[in-house]
Design a protein around this motif. Structure first.
Motif, mmCIF file in Angstrom:
data_model
loop_
_atom_site.group_PDB
_atom_site.id
_atom_site.type_symbol
_atom_site.label_atom_id
_atom_site.label_comp_id
_atom_site.label_asym_id
_atom_site.label_seq_id
_atom_site.Cartn_x
_atom_site.Cartn_y
_atom_site.Cartn_z
ATOM 1 N N VAL A 68 0.876 -1.166 0.000
ATOM 2 C CA VAL A 68 0.000 0.000 0.000
ATOM 3 C C VAL A 68 0.914 1.217 0.000
ATOM 4 O O VAL A 68 1.806 1.328 0.841
ATOM 5 N N SER A 69 0.729 2.083 -0.968
ATOM 6 C CA SER A 69 1.627 3.239 -1.056
ATOM 7 C C SER A 69 0.856 4.471 -1.508
ATOM 8 O O SER A 69 -0.207 4.367 -2.116
ATOM 9 N N PRO A 70 1.416 5.642 -1.218
ATOM 10 C CA PRO A 70 0.733 6.873 -1.639
ATOM 11 C C PRO A 70 0.902 7.103 -3.134
ATOM 12 O O PRO A 70 1.900 6.686 -3.730
ATOM 13 N N ILE A 71 -0.037 7.797 -3.702
ATOM 14 C CA ILE A 71 -0.021 8.055 -5.143
ATOM 15 C C ILE A 71 1.235 8.834 -5.541
ATOM 16 O O ILE A 71 1.706 8.736 -6.666
ATOM 17 N N GLU A 72 1.791 9.580 -4.573
ATOM 18 C CA GLU A 72 2.999 10.356 -4.869
ATOM 19 C C GLU A 72 4.184 9.466 -5.219
ATOM 20 O O GLU A 72 5.144 9.915 -5.833
ATOM 21 N N LYS A 73 4.129 8.201 -4.831
ATOM 22 C CA LYS A 73 5.263 7.317 -5.124
ATOM 23 C C LYS A 73 5.272 6.845 -6.575
ATOM 24 O O LYS A 73 6.249 6.262 -7.027
ATOM 25 N N LYS A 74 4.157 7.090 -7.309
ATOM 26 C CA LYS A 74 4.124 6.546 -8.689
ATOM 27 C C LYS A 74 5.089 7.214 -9.659
ATOM 28 O O LYS A 74 5.613 6.489 -10.512
ATOM 29 N N PRO A 75 5.360 8.526 -9.703
ATOM 30 C CA PRO A 75 4.667 9.569 -8.973
ATOM 31 C C PRO A 75 3.517 10.157 -9.796
ATOM 32 O O PRO A 75 3.629 10.343 -11.001
ATOM 33 N N LEU A 76 2.435 10.486 -9.076
ATOM 34 C CA LEU A 76 1.348 11.300 -9.622
ATOM 35 C C LEU A 76 1.086 12.397 -8.598
ATOM 36 O O LEU A 76 0.828 12.100 -7.427
ATOM 37 N N ILE A 336 3.192 14.500 1.766
ATOM 38 C CA ILE A 336 2.623 15.843 1.728
ATOM 39 C C ILE A 336 2.743 16.434 3.128
ATOM 40 O O ILE A 336 2.267 15.851 4.099
ATOM 41 N N VAL A 337 3.393 17.589 3.228
ATOM 42 C CA VAL A 337 3.533 18.204 4.543
ATOM 43 C C VAL A 337 2.665 19.456 4.674
ATOM 44 O O VAL A 337 2.470 19.973 5.772
ATOM 45 N N GLU A 338 2.159 19.936 3.575
ATOM 46 C CA GLU A 338 1.237 21.073 3.618
ATOM 47 C C GLU A 338 0.337 20.975 2.406
ATOM 48 O O GLU A 338 0.809 20.760 1.290
ATOM 49 N N PHE A 339 -0.964 21.124 2.639
ATOM 50 C CA PHE A 339 -1.929 21.005 1.546
ATOM 51 C C PHE A 339 -2.885 22.177 1.644
ATOM 52 O O PHE A 339 -3.656 22.287 2.589
ATOM 53 N N ARG A 340 -2.838 23.077 0.674
ATOM 54 C CA ARG A 340 -3.574 24.334 0.795
ATOM 55 C C ARG A 340 -4.680 24.486 -0.240
ATOM 56 O O ARG A 340 -5.342 25.518 -0.293
ATOM 57 N N ARG A 356 -7.163 15.905 -10.643
ATOM 58 C CA ARG A 356 -8.345 15.403 -9.934
ATOM 59 C C ARG A 356 -8.015 15.421 -8.453
ATOM 60 O O ARG A 356 -7.004 14.865 -8.034
ATOM 61 N N PHE A 357 -8.861 16.104 -7.725
ATOM 62 C CA PHE A 357 -8.558 16.340 -6.316
ATOM 63 C C PHE A 357 -9.703 15.907 -5.438
ATOM 64 O O PHE A 357 -10.865 16.131 -5.762
ATOM 65 N N GLY A 358 -9.336 15.273 -4.342
ATOM 66 C CA GLY A 358 -10.333 14.887 -3.352
ATOM 67 C C GLY A 358 -9.710 15.094 -1.993
ATOM 68 O O GLY A 358 -8.871 15.954 -1.807
ATOM 69 N N ALA A 359 -10.128 14.265 -1.058
ATOM 70 C CA ALA A 359 -9.590 14.394 0.293
ATOM 71 C C ALA A 359 -8.101 14.102 0.282
ATOM 72 O O ALA A 359 -7.646 13.148 -0.335
ATOM 73 N N ALA A 360 -7.328 14.921 0.893
ATOM 74 C CA ALA A 360 -5.896 14.691 1.050
ATOM 75 C C ALA A 360 -5.517 15.106 2.452
ATOM 76 O O ALA A 360 -6.219 15.867 3.102
ATOM 77 N N ARG A 361 -4.411 14.597 2.919
ATOM 78 C CA ARG A 361 -4.005 14.948 4.265
ATOM 79 C C ARG A 361 -2.484 14.945 4.323
ATOM 80 O O ARG A 361 -1.827 14.299 3.513
ATOM 81 N N ALA A 362 -1.953 15.682 5.283
ATOM 82 C CA ALA A 362 -0.518 15.666 5.472
ATOM 83 C C ALA A 362 -0.103 14.334 6.076
ATOM 84 O O ALA A 362 -0.881 13.691 6.773
ATOM 85 N N GLY A 363 1.131 13.936 5.805
ATOM 86 C CA GLY A 363 1.668 12.714 6.400
ATOM 87 C C GLY A 363 1.060 11.464 5.824
ATOM 88 O O GLY A 363 0.641 10.565 6.543
ATOM 89 N N ASN A 364 0.981 11.396 4.520
ATOM 90 C CA ASN A 364 0.392 10.226 3.884
ATOM 91 C C ASN A 364 1.249 8.984 4.104
ATOM 92 O O ASN A 364 2.377 9.060 4.547
#
Ligand code: SF4
Length: 366
Positions: A68-76, A336-340, A356-364
């Motif tokens: 299980v990994s964050p989408i940022e690792k693809k990276p996207l 993600i350390v800051e999401f504005r 495409r944006f939905g719920a995101a949070r810091a510290g994925n």
């Protein structure tokens, strides 16, 4: 792999997209190599075998890597930032990149330029049925399934069933691919495709021959356009900038201009740092200055979002508003350390941010 059953070398799963040829031969239509395979032999990738004139996949459901990994690792970076993805891959590849970071799985099955089988490691995989993958993704609270690690095109039959089952329960589908997929193979999975993260390794036939042993890379470009325009997938492009291979102006500006003209200026381009590996272990890691120059080339070509990769903490990992420059997402590596962003819009000027944006949070999740 705790939930996967271990299997011996499988008999093979009936393959899609092949045609019979005279003399018991068959032509595979899954990737751009379009191998002609003699009876009893495998295609270039080693994952498809001709048995008495019929083609079978040797890797259907054979999972070699699972996480299980964050989408940022693809990276996207513009596709549901911070979301969790069940990520899985099998064995084999249709390229033989000399600096491959996943060579232990990607090069595990035959090298096929001569169709000869190589080291067969199927006993080191575990079988998961497509619905088991979907169940696992739900249990792990994933947004979707990412077909990654090795080239997902090679287990097309499995990806297709998994993607259909995923859609039934509201999960998304992401491919992390080298783009060597035929139009007919892409069109099979297209209706269930949500994002397409593609490598563009260079922009000349010579470069693709040198890195991937592929003589004509134009099909990679057309597959990428097709994923975006025919199937509406969100596309992000990665170029692993490798010293002495694709760090020159011709390659980088060719890629950047093509992205701009064919995919649009708002398509993210990730220029990532090569790390010495495998048969390119003698090279230096890509200097950060080279990556910064690549980024300048991308920006000069008109791209709005050019990111540096494998340089954790660099400012060019962050997303800024293309309209007003406001910081939107601050990242350190894949975290993600800051999401504005608010509703996919810049909090400063209100401009819509592409993606495409939905719920995101810091510290994925790592
Ligand atoms: S998927 Fe494998 S067998 Fe089929 S064309 Fe590509 S390399 Fe050849």
């Amino acid at each position: 792999m705790a939930t996967a059953e271990r299997l011996a070398v499988p008999a093979g799963h009936p393959a899609l997209l092949w045609e019979s040829l005279p003399g018991g031969r068959a032509r595979c239509g899954v990737c751009l190599r379009r191998c002609e395979i003699a009876d009893g032999k495998r295609g270039w990738c080693g994952t498809r075998v001709n048995r008495k004139g019929r083609v079978f996949s040797l890797i259907y459901g054979q999972v070699a890597s699972l996480a299980v990994s964050p989408i940022e690792k693809k990276p996207l970076f513009h596709f549901y930032p911070g979301s969790r993805w069940l990520s899985l891959g099998s064995l084999g590849c249709n390229f033989r990149c000399p600096g491959c970071q996943n060579w232990d799985i990607a090069h595990a099955l035959g090298s096929g330029s001569r169709g000869a089988p190589g080291t067969v490691k199927l006993q080191e995989t575990g079988f998961l049925a497509p619905r088991q993958v979907v169940t696992l993704a739900c249990e792990q609270r994933c947004l979707g399934i990412s077909w990654t690690y090795n080239e997902p095109t090679l287990w097309l039959e499995y990806v297709l069933e998994g993607a259909r089952a995923a859609r039934e329960v509201g999960l998304l589908t992401n491919l992390v691919t080298n783009g060597s997929i035929t139009p007919e193979a892409l069109d099979l999975v297209g209706p269930w495709l949500d994002s397409f993260r593609v490598d563009l390794k260079g922009f000349t036939p010579k470069l693709y021959r040198r890195l991937a042993h592929l003589t004509d890379f134009s099909g990679i470009l057309s597959a990428t356009s097709r994923a975006a325009h025919r199937w509406g997938a969100w596309v992000e492009v990665v170029t692993n900038v490798t010293p002495g291979f694709n760090d020159d102006e011709e390659q980088l500006s060719g890629i950047a201009s093509w992205i701009h003209d064919e995919l649009g200026p708002q398509t993210p381009w990730h220029v990532t740092r090569f790390v010495p590996h495998l048969r390119l272990a003698h090279l230096e890691a890509t200097p950060v200055s080279t990556l910064e120059r690549a980024r300048e080339i991308g920006l000069a070509a008109g791209l709005s979002y050019v990111y540096l990769g494998n340089v954790s903490g660099h400012g060019a990992e962050n997303t800024h508003c293309a309209a007003c420059g406001e910081l939107l997402i601050r990242r350190v590596g894949p975290a993600i350390v800051e999401f504005r962003l608010s509703g996919g819009r810049c909090p400063g000027c209100g401009a819509a941010v592409p993606g495409r944006f939905g719920a995101a949070r810091a510290g994925n999740p790592g």
